[in-house]
Design a protein around this motif. Sequence first.
Motif, PDB file in Angstrom:
ATOM      1  N   UNK A   1       0.861  -1.173   0.000  1.00 36.84           N
ATOM      2  CA  UNK A   1       0.000   0.000   0.000  1.00 36.84           C
ATOM      3  C   UNK A   1       0.899   1.224   0.000  1.00 36.84           C
ATOM      4  N   UNK A   2       0.798   2.012  -1.074  1.00 36.23           N
ATOM      5  CA  UNK A   2       1.566   3.256  -1.194  1.00 36.23           C
ATOM      6  C   UNK A   2       0.653   4.410  -0.819  1.00 36.23           C
ATOM      7  N   UNK A   3       1.119   5.263   0.067  1.00 36.44           N
ATOM      8  CA  UNK A   3       0.376   6.457   0.469  1.00 36.44           C
ATOM      9  C   UNK A   3       0.982   7.627  -0.305  1.00 36.44           C
ATOM     10  N   UNK A   4       0.125   8.333  -1.030  1.00 36.14           N
ATOM     11  CA  UNK A   4       0.585   9.335  -1.986  1.00 36.14           C
ATOM     12  C   UNK A   4       0.039  10.699  -1.618  1.00 36.14           C
ATOM     13  N   UNK A   5       0.958  11.659  -1.439  1.00 38.99           N
ATOM     14  CA  UNK A   5       0.582  13.045  -1.163  1.00 38.99           C
ATOM     15  C   UNK A   5       0.285  13.718  -2.493  1.00 38.99           C
ATOM     16  N   UNK A   6      -0.882  14.326  -2.590  1.00 36.31           N
ATOM     17  CA  UNK A   6      -1.275  15.047  -3.800  1.00 36.31           C
ATOM     18  C   UNK A   6      -0.965  16.522  -3.578  1.00 36.31           C
ATOM     19  N   UNK A   7      -1.800  17.400  -4.069  1.00 34.27           N
ATOM     20  CA  UNK A   7      -1.617  18.830  -3.826  1.00 34.27           C
ATOM     21  C   UNK A   7      -2.155  19.192  -2.443  1.00 34.27           C
ATOM     22  N   UNK A   8      -1.524  20.120  -1.785  1.00 37.74           N
ATOM     23  CA  UNK A   8      -2.005  20.538  -0.470  1.00 37.74           C
ATOM     24  C   UNK A   8      -2.011  19.389   0.513  1.00 37.74           C
ATOM     25  N   UNK A   9      -3.136  19.208   1.204  1.00 37.04           N
ATOM     26  CA  UNK A   9      -3.230  18.163   2.217  1.00 37.04           C
ATOM     27  C   UNK A   9      -3.952  16.917   1.725  1.00 37.04           C
ATOM     28  N   UNK A  10      -4.350  16.878   0.472  1.00 34.85           N
ATOM     29  CA  UNK A  10      -5.078  15.714  -0.039  1.00 34.85           C
ATOM     30  C   UNK A  10      -4.114  14.558  -0.279  1.00 34.85           C
ATOM     31  N   UNK A  11      -4.612  13.358   0.024  1.00 32.34           N
ATOM     32  CA  UNK A  11      -3.806  12.150  -0.127  1.00 32.34           C
ATOM     33  C   UNK A  11      -4.682  11.021  -0.654  1.00 32.34           C
ATOM     34  N   UNK A  12      -4.036  10.061  -1.302  1.00 35.75           N
ATOM     35  CA  UNK A  12      -4.701   8.821  -1.687  1.00 35.75           C
ATOM     36  C   UNK A  12      -3.780   7.665  -1.360  1.00 35.75           C
ATOM     37  N   UNK A  13      -4.369   6.480  -1.300  1.00 35.60           N
ATOM     38  CA  UNK A  13      -3.600   5.251  -1.136  1.00 35.60           C
ATOM     39  C   UNK A  13      -3.848   4.378  -2.345  1.00 35.60           C
ATOM     40  N   UNK A  14      -2.824   3.628  -2.729  1.00 37.92           N
ATOM     41  CA  UNK A  14      -2.926   2.674  -3.836  1.00 37.92           C
ATOM     42  C   UNK A  14      -2.406   1.337  -3.349  1.00 37.92           C
ATOM     43  N   UNK A  15      -3.132   0.257  -3.659  1.00 39.06           N
ATOM     44  CA  UNK A  15      -2.723  -1.078  -3.247  1.00 39.06           C
ATOM     45  C   UNK A  15      -2.359  -1.875  -4.494  1.00 39.06           C
ATOM     46  N   UNK A  16      -1.114  -2.376  -4.526  1.00 37.28           N
ATOM     47  CA  UNK A  16      -0.613  -3.150  -5.662  1.00 37.28           C
ATOM     48  C   UNK A  16       0.098  -4.401  -5.152  1.00 37.28           C
ATOM     49  N   UNK A  17       0.335  -5.338  -6.053  1.00 39.33           N
ATOM     50  CA  UNK A  17       1.082  -6.536  -5.676  1.00 39.33           C
ATOM     51  C   UNK A  17       2.555  -6.190  -5.494  1.00 39.33           C
ATOM     52  N   UNK A  18       3.254  -7.044  -4.773  1.00 39.66           N
ATOM     53  CA  UNK A  18       4.689  -6.802  -4.573  1.00 39.66           C
ATOM     54  C   UNK A  18       5.443  -6.856  -5.890  1.00 39.66           C
ATOM     55  N   UNK A  19       5.016  -7.710  -6.818  1.00 38.97           N
ATOM     56  CA  UNK A  19       5.711  -7.774  -8.120  1.00 38.97           C
ATOM     57  C   UNK A  19       5.479  -6.500  -8.928  1.00 38.97           C
ATOM     58  N   UNK A  20       4.263  -5.950  -8.881  1.00 34.90           N
ATOM     59  CA  UNK A  20       4.000  -4.684  -9.589  1.00 34.90           C
ATOM     60  C   UNK A  20       4.839  -3.566  -8.979  1.00 34.90           C
ATOM     61  N   UNK A  21       4.941  -3.558  -7.651  1.00 37.98           N
ATOM     62  CA  UNK A  21       5.739  -2.542  -6.971  1.00 37.98           C
ATOM     63  C   UNK A  21       7.210  -2.658  -7.381  1.00 37.98           C
ATOM     64  N   UNK A  22       7.709  -3.881  -7.433  1.00 36.64           N
ATOM     65  CA  UNK A  22       9.109  -4.100  -7.823  1.00 36.64           C
ATOM     66  C   UNK A  22       9.350  -3.633  -9.260  1.00 36.64           C
ATOM     67  N   UNK A  23       8.397  -3.909 -10.164  1.00 33.84           N
ATOM     68  CA  UNK A  23       8.533  -3.476 -11.565  1.00 33.84           C
ATOM     69  C   UNK A  23       8.539  -1.959 -11.683  1.00 33.84           C
ATOM     70  N   UNK A  24       7.775  -1.279 -10.827  1.00 33.06           N
ATOM     71  CA  UNK A  24       7.759   0.185 -10.850  1.00 33.06           C
ATOM     72  C   UNK A  24       9.094   0.770 -10.389  1.00 33.06           C
ATOM     73  N   UNK A  25       9.772   0.063  -9.494  1.00 34.84           N
ATOM     74  CA  UNK A  25      11.047   0.554  -8.976  1.00 34.84           C
ATOM     75  C   UNK A  25      10.925   1.830  -8.162  1.00 34.84           C
ATOM     76  N   UNK A  26       9.818   1.987  -7.468  1.00 36.85           N
ATOM     77  CA  UNK A  26       9.563   3.213  -6.696  1.00 36.85           C
ATOM     78  C   UNK A  26      10.044   3.079  -5.271  1.00 36.85           C
ATOM     79  N   UNK A  27      10.221   4.233  -4.656  1.00 36.29           N
ATOM     80  CA  UNK A  27      10.525   4.306  -3.225  1.00 36.29           C
ATOM     81  C   UNK A  27       9.937   5.592  -2.671  1.00 36.29           C
ATOM     82  N   UNK A  28       9.931   5.690  -1.374  1.00 40.19           N
ATOM     83  CA  UNK A  28       9.403   6.882  -0.715  1.00 40.19           C
ATOM     84  C   UNK A  28      10.147   8.108  -1.236  1.00 40.19           C
ATOM     85  N   UNK A  29       9.383   9.152  -1.562  1.00 41.86           N
ATOM     86  CA  UNK A  29       9.935  10.398  -2.090  1.00 41.86           C
ATOM     87  C   UNK A  29       9.819  10.526  -3.596  1.00 41.86           C
TER      88      UNK A  29
END
Length: 176
Positions: free
Chosen positions: A128-156
């Motif tokens: 589950x990735x918690x994503x800061x949008x504009x201002x104080x709005x946020x969303x969460x996205x839930x993906x599989x570990x393999x999808x996360x690994x393919x994205x190559x993302x990290x905090x920031x």
Amino acid sequence: STLFPYTTLFRSALAFRLIVLDEGRVVEEGGASRVLANPQSVFSARLAGLNVVTGESVRFNDGLLGIRVGEGRLVAAQGDTGGEEGEEMALLFEPDAVALLREPGTGSARSLITGRIDAVESSSGLITAHIALDGERRVSARVTTSAWAELGCRVGNGIWCAVKATQIRAVRVAPR
């Protein structure tokens, strides 16, 4: 029974019927499974673990009602989509409905927003990735570990979020 802020699963296991109070007012009541599966208020949606993005409604050129989020937009094909422009509205959607993209892409999703990953949680083989949008709005996205690994993302990292309009429900926000 009185329910306190435990996990949604724990709350639903304890209660057959929910009465949801927000600032001392009853905002929703009914069977626990119905309230959590189809919340009719922003407060109930948050209890159910849904993404809740609020803002002033806009009728876009394609006829869909939604809200601006930074340079992007979120639009709904379900719920109270017949409202007028300029009204305060909330858009509700599951974290599972959010597709994460490293770059903006083309496809059938009508909603495309950008943000920055500010936290990541792992549980039961899902990320589950918690994503800061504009201002104080946020969303969460839930993906599989393999999808996360393919994205190559990290905090920031910056990230694009796509959501189909059919997965987003509009709810009018009552004036306080």
